[in-house]
Design a protein around this motif. Structure first.
Motif, PDB file in Angstrom:
ATOM      1  N   GLN A 244       0.847  -1.195   0.186  1.00  0.00           N
ATOM      2  CA  GLN A 244       0.086  -0.049  -0.185  1.00  0.00           C
ATOM      3  C   GLN A 244       0.828   1.279   0.017  1.00  0.00           C
ATOM      4  O   GLN A 244       0.503   2.386  -0.530  1.00  0.00           O
ATOM      5  CB  GLN A 244      -0.807  -0.107   1.198  1.00  0.00           C
ATOM      6  CG  GLN A 244      -1.957   0.904   0.996  1.00  0.00           C
ATOM      7  CD  GLN A 244      -2.961   1.142   2.464  1.00  0.00           C
ATOM      8  OE1 GLN A 244      -2.496   0.557   3.382  1.00  0.00           O
ATOM      9  NE2 GLN A 244      -4.150   1.748   2.378  1.00  0.00           N
ATOM     10  N   ASP A 247       1.984   1.499  -3.493  1.00  0.00           N
ATOM     11  CA  ASP A 247       0.881   2.303  -4.037  1.00  0.00           C
ATOM     12  C   ASP A 247       0.633   3.514  -4.155  1.00  0.00           C
ATOM     13  O   ASP A 247       0.312   4.266  -5.209  1.00  0.00           O
ATOM     14  CB  ASP A 247      -0.437   1.250  -3.597  1.00  0.00           C
ATOM     15  CG  ASP A 247      -1.721   1.872  -4.139  1.00  0.00           C
ATOM     16  OD1 ASP A 247      -1.749   2.574  -5.036  1.00  0.00           O
ATOM     17  OD2 ASP A 247      -2.715   1.593  -3.281  1.00  0.00           O
ATOM     18  N   ARG A 385      -3.417  10.071   1.563  1.00  0.00           N
ATOM     19  CA  ARG A 385      -4.238   8.971   2.102  1.00  0.00           C
ATOM     20  C   ARG A 385      -3.546   8.287   3.311  1.00  0.00           C
ATOM     21  O   ARG A 385      -3.630   7.391   3.849  1.00  0.00           O
ATOM     22  CB  ARG A 385      -4.406   7.744   0.976  1.00  0.00           C
ATOM     23  CG  ARG A 385      -5.293   8.075   0.040  1.00  0.00           C
ATOM     24  CD  ARG A 385      -4.678   7.488  -1.251  1.00  0.00           C
ATOM     25  NE  ARG A 385      -3.513   7.607  -1.925  1.00  0.00           N
ATOM     26  CZ  ARG A 385      -3.039   7.319  -3.213  1.00  0.00           C
ATOM     27  NH1 ARG A 385      -3.891   6.389  -3.691  1.00  0.00           N
ATOM     28  NH2 ARG A 385      -1.815   7.468  -3.685  1.00  0.00           N
TER      29      ARG A 385
HETATM   30  C1  HEM Z   1      -6.139  -1.554   4.740  1.00  0.00           C
HETATM   31  C2  HEM Z   1      -5.570  -1.566   3.526  1.00  0.00           C
HETATM   32  C3  HEM Z   1      -6.380  -0.818   2.523  1.00  0.00           C
HETATM   33  C4  HEM Z   1      -7.420  -0.044   2.339  1.00  0.00           C
HETATM   34  C5  HEM Z   1      -8.314   0.304   3.248  1.00  0.00           C
HETATM   35  C6  HEM Z   1      -7.397   0.416   0.793  1.00  0.00           C
HETATM   36  C7  HEM Z   1      -8.519   0.911   0.378  1.00  0.00           C
HETATM   37  C8  HEM Z   1      -8.707   1.482  -0.959  1.00  0.00           C
HETATM   38  C9  HEM Z   1      -9.712   2.121  -1.593  1.00  0.00           C
HETATM   39  C10 HEM Z   1     -10.884   2.494  -1.183  1.00  0.00           C
HETATM   40  C11 HEM Z   1      -9.357   2.289  -2.962  1.00  0.00           C
HETATM   41  C12 HEM Z   1     -10.184   2.954  -4.100  1.00  0.00           C
HETATM   42  C13 HEM Z   1     -11.430   1.980  -4.560  1.00  0.00           C
HETATM   43  C14 HEM Z   1     -11.983   2.428  -5.770  1.00  0.00           C
HETATM   44  O1  HEM Z   1     -12.975   3.277  -5.592  1.00  0.00           O
HETATM   45  O2  HEM Z   1     -11.885   2.149  -6.931  1.00  0.00           O
HETATM   46  C15 HEM Z   1      -8.112   1.535  -3.096  1.00  0.00           C
HETATM   47  C16 HEM Z   1      -7.276   1.756  -4.374  1.00  0.00           C
HETATM   48  C17 HEM Z   1      -6.286   0.927  -4.481  1.00  0.00           C
HETATM   49  N1  HEM Z   1      -5.508   0.309  -3.741  1.00  0.00           N
HETATM   50 FE1  HEM Z   1      -5.920  -0.101  -1.810  1.00  0.00          FE
HETATM   51  N2  HEM Z   1      -6.356  -0.196   0.278  1.00  0.00           N
HETATM   52  C18 HEM Z   1      -5.613  -0.910   1.082  1.00  0.00           C
HETATM   53  C19 HEM Z   1      -4.450  -1.479   0.716  1.00  0.00           C
HETATM   54  C20 HEM Z   1      -4.006  -1.775  -0.448  1.00  0.00           C
HETATM   55  C21 HEM Z   1      -2.822  -2.644  -0.547  1.00  0.00           C
HETATM   56  C22 HEM Z   1      -1.967  -3.458   0.405  1.00  0.00           C
HETATM   57  C23 HEM Z   1      -2.625  -2.549  -1.966  1.00  0.00           C
HETATM   58  C24 HEM Z   1      -1.413  -3.142  -2.879  1.00  0.00           C
HETATM   59  C25 HEM Z   1      -0.557  -3.986  -2.475  1.00  0.00           C
HETATM   60  C26 HEM Z   1      -3.244  -1.432  -2.552  1.00  0.00           C
HETATM   61  C27 HEM Z   1      -3.673  -0.942  -3.859  1.00  0.00           C
HETATM   62  C28 HEM Z   1      -4.487  -0.082  -4.351  1.00  0.00           C
HETATM   63  C29 HEM Z   1      -4.315   0.495  -5.617  1.00  0.00           C
HETATM   64  C30 HEM Z   1      -3.192   0.166  -6.611  1.00  0.00           C
HETATM   65  C31 HEM Z   1      -5.418   1.211  -5.687  1.00  0.00           C
HETATM   66  C32 HEM Z   1      -5.932   2.246  -6.975  1.00  0.00           C
HETATM   67  C33 HEM Z   1      -5.216   3.656  -6.607  1.00  0.00           C
HETATM   68  C34 HEM Z   1      -5.605   4.737  -7.493  1.00  0.00           C
HETATM   69  O3  HEM Z   1      -5.444   4.330  -8.682  1.00  0.00           O
HETATM   70  O4  HEM Z   1      -5.751   5.768  -7.024  1.00  0.00           O
HETATM   71  N3  HEM Z   1      -4.438  -1.134  -1.511  1.00  0.00           N
HETATM   72  N4  HEM Z   1      -7.609   1.063  -2.004  1.00  0.00           N
END
Ligand code: HEM
Ligand SMILES: [Ca+2]
Length: 727
Positions: A244, A247, A385
């Motif tokens: 994350q 990311d 974030r």
């Molecule tokens: C508690 C941990 C995490 C939470 C609460 C979280 C939450 C979110 C949320 C709400 C979104 C936007 C979803 C949407 O509406 O399309 C998102 C996007 C994303 N997340 Fe997570 N995430 C977490 C952990 C991770 C992890 C561990 C990874 C990768 C190993 C990751 C990779 C991504 C990526 C690549 C995006 C797209 C970002 C963008 O293009 O703006 N996330 N995440």
């Protein structure tokens, strides 16, 4: 009609829309097939869209005034970026661009592809969009958010030694590649049902794609009733956090925002979808476990991209792995974070070690609900974030501490260095450490050895790298950000806790959803719990990266009624991702021979029965769904299957070979060999040792579950940089 003339009533707005529709019809009759009048058609399209934009704004104002849109309760937001005047400006241009393309298709009865192939139209489009761009003081280019010139890059004094904050001028000939606010490039062209922006539909005529939530329920639910999921065999929770953290270094895709930055609402009382351009609400079955029938989904803001392509997306931050989540992607962000004194970053000094500074803005994505208002606060960092969950904020804190520690070491080695000199060099070393840990530790757990070789992801053990290739655009690709890198969402646990010194006793567990956008567990008691959080994150296993998602994210994301897997699937359609089989094909992998050749998909873990029940054709499968269900790459320890392996591998190769400041390169962009040898010694474990007070021992790899621990004071096993090399 102008928005400056005060609010219009709903009736007036509807009347305007009717008139515009009527005009369109008339124009259509007049213009149809009158290709010699291409210019007139393009002009009409843009004129109509200016009216449509006015009524779009009026509608937004209404939604805000009526209390539909609004600043939702703190911490209950699903918008993860902040609104700036620039993002509003970009939203307008994005709207106009999409609207004009839709109009063109409507007015001519030609597809966008046909229009692209017709030189009269492309000439007319080019000349009119050139006028629009020319009149825009932000200097937009055709398919980039903004335009920086090579000569501007060459005028920057240390352009070969240090990165810019927003990533511009990394590539001197293509200064916007990988820069903040540039359009996200794609591996595969977008697929929209109308060629412009409507989500794709089934390849089978008259069939629809299954709803995202139906898919989520059928294939991604945890088998345990309380939402617990099986644990990973070898990766610690820290590996989820690192994913994350990275990311948030490389991609942030903005969604539409409402009047004055209000959060957009897409469902009335979570039951009925509201018809509006900004939404693709997720419709649910009445018998769903969640007590709602409509789930919020705000579309991503269309990029202000004036090429004749379908909808494109923006990346608001620098694509490079350059620690932009620590320093920000703009001067303004850095100004708020930098101490401007002796090279340091701002911190909040506490007895147990420094914490991140406080976010004093009114729109922090952060809630302090129900915990400890005395001690809790919302943190500020280079990425907005930072408060999303405590394990993430922990890594932000770690690297701000590491920056300041490096500054002290550099100042000892170079007593005459100024604030700027100390800051720039420390930032460059922090950049290097984050690249090194990502490729040396994190990616090694992600892939098998073959992938590492195929995509040239192996690091050198001595000497400088000669691999830089200025023809590679390192920009984060849509398929990578919208699907492949989100595999990590399956590793999110259902609960977290603190770990005592014996590495066996945990505190009472907290539901993960209660920690989301709530930094309490990290910052309470003046940060004195950080040590116990580090111990927990580096000893407890992550959830398995498989088809089961924790209840904390699949039913209760942000402690509300949101499902992250549904959002991921819908986001893929919002962003025009081609289906799973198209990606397999592009990766050189086998694809089923016909639309119902389900039995050929032997690489789907757990079988295809659930998919077959829902999809009308194998060619309909969403990339996120197929990718998550694939068997893992063969080999000892991979987390992902071959399709995600291909997308992730290619992107991480681009980030390595397309980065002029890749840390293994020689000076001036990189480091001399003796400095590089020092950087190569560093592990995430040793960064913890240096910066977490009273941490006495840790295993060799903080991302792996290992029982052998080394003393933090053991320089051989927990080595760090010897700064004498900088003297
Ligand atoms: C508690 C941990 C995490 C939470 C609460 C979280 C939450 C979110 C949320 C709400 C979104 C936007 C979803 C949407 O509406 O399309 C998102 C996007 C994303 N997340 Fe997570 N995430 C977490 C952990 C991770 C992890 C561990 C990874 C990768 C190993 C990751 C990779 C991504 C990526 C690549 C995006 C797209 C970002 C963008 O293009 O703006 N996330 N995440
Ligand atoms: Ca970055």
């Amino acid at each position: 009609l102008s928005k400056h003339e005060g609010s219009l009533t709903k009736k007036e707005i509807e009347t305007i829309e009717d008139i515009v529709d009527l005009l369109e019809e008339r124009e259509k009759e007049k213009q149809l097939m009158k290709k010699e009048d291409a210019t007139a058609v393009v002009e009409t399209a843009f004129t109509n869209c200016l009216y449509k934009y006015d009524s779009f704004l009026e509608k937004q104002k209404e939604f805000k005034n009526k209390g539909v849109d609004g600043q939702r309760k703190q911490g209950k937001r699903n918008r993860l970026f902040k609104i700036t005047p620039e993002s509003i400006e970009r939203q307008k241009l994005g709207f106009l661009s999409i609207c004009a393309k839709r109009q063109l298709v409507k007015l001519t009865d030609l597809t966008l592809k046909e229009l692209r192939e017709d030189t009269e139209f492309t000439n007319a489009w080019d000349s009119i969009t050139d006028q629009i761009i020319g009149g825009n003081k932000k200097r937009l280019s055709k398919n980039k958010g903004k335009r920086t010139t090579t000569s501007e890059c060459q005028a920057i004094s240390n352009v070969d030694q240090y990165r810019t904050l927003d990533g511009t001028c990394n590539n001197i000939n293509n200064p916007d590649w990988g820069a903040a606010f540039s359009t996200q490039p794609r591996f595969l062209d977008e697929v929209y049902s109308n060629g412009v922006d409507e989500p794709r539909t089934s390849v089978v005529p008259n069939e629809e794609l299954p709803g995202p939530r139906a898919l989520s329920n059928a294939v991604f639910a945890a088998t345990s009733a309380d939402g617990e999921t099986p644990l990973e065999g070898f990766n610690t929770l820290m590996s989820m956090n690192w994913g994350q953290f990275i990311d948030h270094d490389i991609v942030l895709t903005p969604t539409y925002s409402g009047e004055d930055g209000a959060d957009i609402v897409c469902c009335t009382d979570n039951t009925a979808p509201i018809q509006r351009d900004e939404c693709l609400a997720i419709i649910m079955e009445a018998d769903d476990d969640l007590p709602i029938t409509c789930m919020e989904f705000v579309r991503s803001a269309p990029a202000p991209d004036l090429s004749l392509s379908g909808n494109q997306l923006t990346n608001d931050i620098s694509s490079f792995i350059d620690a932009s989540m620590v320093y920000g992607s703009s001067e303004d962000e850095l100004t708020a974070l930098r101490a401007r004194n002796g090279g340091k970053m701002k911190v909040r000094s506490e007895a147990g070690g420094d914490l991140l500074p406080k976010d004093r803005s009114s729109d922090a994505i952060c809630s302090l609900d129900g915990n400890d208002p005395e001690d809790d606060y919302c943190q500020n960092a280079g990425d907005v974030r930072v408060n999303v969950q405590p394990g993430l904020g922990l890594l932000h804190t770690l690297f701000v501490r590491e920056h300041n520690r490096i500054v002290d070491e550099l100042a000892a080695a170079q007593p005459s260095w100024t604030d700027d000199e100390l800051f720039n060099e420390a930032r460059k070393i922090v950049n290097a450490l984050i690249q090194h840990i990502t490729y040396n530790e994190w990616l090694q757990n992600l892939f098998n050895d073959q992938t590492i070789t195929d995509y040239n992801l192996q690091l050198l053990t001595s000497g400088n790298s000669l691999d830089y290739d200025d023809t590679i655009n390192p920009g984060i690709r849509v398929g990578f950000a919208t699907a492949a890198l989100r595999f990590g969402h399956s590793m999110i646990p259902n609960k977290i806790a603190y770990m005592a010194e014996d590495l066996a006793t945990t505190s009472e567990e907290t539901n993960m959803e209660l920690t989301m956008t709530n930094p309490h567990m990290l910052v309470n008691e003046a940060g004195s719990k950080i040590l116990d959080l580090v111990r927990y994150m580096t000893t407890i296993q992550a959830s398995n990266a498989d088809r089961q998602f924790s209840g904390s994210v699949r039913n209760k994301l942000f402690n509300t009624v949101l499902d992250l897997t549904s959002l991921n699937i819908q986001r893929g359609r919002d962003h025009g991702l081609p289906s799973y089989t198209e990606w397999r094909k592009a990766c050189g992998l086998s694809v089923p021979s016909s639309g119902d050749a389900w039995s050929e998909m032997t690489y789907i873990r757990g079988g295809t029965r659930d998919l077959r029940d829902l999809y009308a054709s194998v060619y309909d499968i969403d990339l996120y769904v197929g990718g998550m269900l694939e068997q893992r790459l063969s080999g000892d320890a991979a987390y992902v299957g071959e399709t995600f392996g291909c997308i992730l591998g290619q992107q991480f190769q681009n980030l390595k070979q397309g980065d002029r400041f890749w840390y293994e390169r020689a000076e001036p962009e990189g480091f001399s060999q003796d400095k590089l040898q020092e950087i190569r010694k560093v592990t995430l474990a040793s960064v913890f040792c240096k910066n977490i007070d009273n941490l006495t021992e840790i295993q060799r790899s903080a991302l792996r579950q290992q029982t052998n621990r080394n003393d933090c004071s053991d320089e051989r096993r927990n080595p760090h940089i010897d700064f004498n090399v900088w003297a």
